[in-house]
Design a protein around this motif. Structure first.
Motif, short mmCIF file in Angstrom:
data_model
loop_
_atom_site.label_atom_id
_atom_site.label_comp_id
_atom_site.label_asym_id
_atom_site.label_seq_id
_atom_site.Cartn_x
_atom_site.Cartn_y
_atom_site.Cartn_z
N UNK A 92 55.68 49.52 37.76
CA UNK A 92 55.90 48.27 38.49
C UNK A 92 54.67 47.84 39.27
N UNK A 93 54.11 48.77 40.05
CA UNK A 93 52.95 48.44 40.88
C UNK A 93 51.73 48.10 40.04
N UNK A 94 51.51 48.87 38.94
CA UNK A 94 50.36 48.62 38.09
C UNK A 94 50.40 47.25 37.44
N UNK A 95 51.56 46.88 36.91
CA UNK A 95 51.67 45.57 36.27
C UNK A 95 51.64 44.43 37.28
N UNK A 96 52.22 44.64 38.46
CA UNK A 96 52.12 43.64 39.51
C UNK A 96 50.68 43.46 39.97
N UNK A 97 49.93 44.56 40.02
CA UNK A 97 48.52 44.49 40.39
C UNK A 97 47.74 43.66 39.38
N UNK A 98 48.01 43.88 38.09
CA UNK A 98 47.34 43.11 37.05
C UNK A 98 47.68 41.63 37.17
N UNK A 99 48.95 41.32 37.39
CA UNK A 99 49.38 39.92 37.46
C UNK A 99 48.77 39.22 38.67
N UNK A 100 48.78 39.85 39.84
CA UNK A 100 48.23 39.21 41.04
C UNK A 100 46.72 39.09 40.95
N UNK A 101 46.06 40.06 40.32
CA UNK A 101 44.61 39.97 40.15
C UNK A 101 44.24 38.80 39.26
N UNK A 102 44.94 38.64 38.16
CA UNK A 102 44.68 37.50 37.27
C UNK A 102 44.96 36.18 37.98
N UNK A 103 46.01 36.16 38.78
CA UNK A 103 46.37 34.94 39.51
C UNK A 103 45.31 34.56 40.55
N UNK A 104 44.75 35.54 41.22
CA UNK A 104 43.81 35.27 42.31
C UNK A 104 42.38 35.06 41.82
N UNK A 105 42.01 35.70 40.73
CA UNK A 105 40.63 35.62 40.24
C UNK A 105 40.50 34.47 39.23
N UNK A 106 39.80 33.41 39.63
CA UNK A 106 39.69 32.22 38.78
C UNK A 106 38.91 32.50 37.50
N UNK A 155 47.77 35.75 28.33
CA UNK A 155 48.63 36.57 27.48
C UNK A 155 48.88 37.94 28.11
N UNK A 156 47.85 38.50 28.74
CA UNK A 156 48.01 39.80 29.40
C UNK A 156 49.00 39.69 30.55
N UNK A 157 48.95 38.58 31.29
CA UNK A 157 49.90 38.38 32.38
C UNK A 157 51.33 38.29 31.85
N UNK A 158 51.50 37.58 30.73
CA UNK A 158 52.82 37.49 30.11
C UNK A 158 53.29 38.86 29.62
N UNK A 159 52.36 39.66 29.10
CA UNK A 159 52.70 41.01 28.63
C UNK A 159 53.13 41.89 29.81
N UNK A 160 52.44 41.79 30.94
CA UNK A 160 52.81 42.56 32.12
C UNK A 160 54.19 42.15 32.63
N UNK A 161 54.49 40.85 32.56
CA UNK A 161 55.83 40.38 32.94
C UNK A 161 56.89 40.99 32.05
N UNK A 162 56.62 41.03 30.74
CA UNK A 162 57.55 41.63 29.80
C UNK A 162 57.74 43.12 30.08
N UNK A 163 56.65 43.81 30.41
CA UNK A 163 56.73 45.25 30.72
C UNK A 163 57.59 45.48 31.97
N UNK A 164 57.40 44.66 32.99
CA UNK A 164 58.17 44.82 34.23
C UNK A 164 59.65 44.60 33.98
N UNK A 165 60.00 43.52 33.28
CA UNK A 165 61.41 43.21 33.03
C UNK A 165 62.06 44.28 32.16
N UNK A 166 61.33 44.76 31.16
CA UNK A 166 61.86 45.82 30.30
C UNK A 166 62.12 47.09 31.11
N UNK A 167 61.17 47.43 31.97
CA UNK A 167 61.30 48.65 32.78
C UNK A 167 62.46 48.53 33.76
N UNK A 168 62.59 47.37 34.41
CA UNK A 168 63.67 47.17 35.37
C UNK A 168 65.03 47.21 34.67
#
Length: 313
Positions: free
Chosen positions: A40-54, A63-76
């Protein structure tokens, strides 16, 4: 058939880890809990980093952000139920809850494969058609591809779930798994349609997943051919390095899936099958953020810039 065999099942009993040595369960629970939190923390870190870094607002990282979202939802959707299984002897689950669990499992599994496929297509366009990349992979086109991946995963998940739960379940209601796994559930079905439905489900899953894998492999055939035409060794290495993290995730994803679905038939216990299933449901989402953050130089530098240097200057 007797009246008892004709009685339909209204709920299922998840055997899970009940037959495992009880002294090992606290160790398993702690291990999988830590992996779950890290995922959870690793994928959230990737998503927030992509969001903050222009500088990362590019199709590949979308696509990586979408993949991390899929990983989080699958894990939850899957892992908490597995952790509960380790703390309880037997756990009953209603017919509706079992169908919902299977739907989410299939949806995220198919979506994950579709996203890996379009990530392979993104690398193909970037390397083989660099001059047309901005046209072929515009923001609107990328958003459309991600939307189609989620829609396709949802439709596939709903279709397979409806096919399975159209069957009649009678007799034993014990599922030898920590979740409503389709192969374990089909063993409890009865009626003349069972064999044809089982074959149909296998064909649908294999066709969709192997189709995605075929297109990924085809993309890399063209990618490798294009890389070999680059005159300098440094240029070839730099170009191929942009594909390493995606290629590694593809190998992990399909490798662990093959362990479960394509394993050779043999005298395995139910416990070993349950333990093997955790490789796909736990290890794949766990390894994903590690691979992308370590093998992707731009993402690694962005994480250092946004987080590590702030806390550890």
């Amino acid at each position: 058939m007797t009246d008892q065999n004709h009685s339909t099942v209204s709920e299922f009993i998840l055997i899970g880890f009940s037959n495992f040595p009880q002294q090992l369960l606290p160790t398993f629970f702690l291990l999988y809990l830590l992996m779950y939190l890290f995922t959870l923390l690793g994928n959230l870190l990737i998503m927030t980093t992509i969001w903050r870094e222009h500088s990362l607002h590019t199709p590949m990282y979308l696509f990586l952000c979408a993949l991390s979202t899929s990983e989080i939802l699958f894990t939850v959707a899957i892992t908490p139920r597995m952790l509960v299984d380790m703390l309880s002897t037997y756990r009953s689950i209603s017919f509706t809850a079992c169908a919902s669990q299977m739907f989410f499992s299939f949806t995220f599994g198919f979506t994950h494969s579709f996203l890996l496929m379009i990530m392979g297509y993104d690398r193909y366009v970037a390397i083989c058609h660099p001059l047309r990349y901005n046209v072929l992979m515009s923001t609107r086109d990328c958003a459309r591809l991600v939307s189609w991946s989620w829609a396709g995963g949802s439709v596939m998940g709903m279709m397979v779930t409806m096919i399975v739960f159209h069957l009649t379940f009678c007799g034993s209601n014990e599922i030898h798994h920590f979740a409503c796994h389709v192969l374990a559930l089909l063993k409890l079905a009865c009626g003349n349609e069972t064999s044809s439905v089982t074959l149909g489900v296998i064909l649908v899953c294999v066709t969709a997943l192997m189709g995605c894998l075929f297109l990924i492999v085809l993309s890399y055939v063209f990618i490798v051919a294009a890389i070999l035409r680059i005159p300098s060794a440094e240029g070839r290495h730099k170009t191929f390095s942009t594909c390493v993290s995606h290629l590694t995730i593809v190998i992990v994803h399909y490798g662990f899936a093959s362990i479960i679905y394509l394993k050779p038939k043999g005298p395995r216990s139910m416990d070993s099958n349950t333990l093997m299933a955790t490789t796909y449901t736990v290890f794949t989402p766990f390894l994903s953020p590690i691979i992308f953050s370590l093998r992707n130089k731009e993402l690694k530098n962005a994480i250092k810039k946004n987080y590590l240097r702030k806390f550890f200057p």
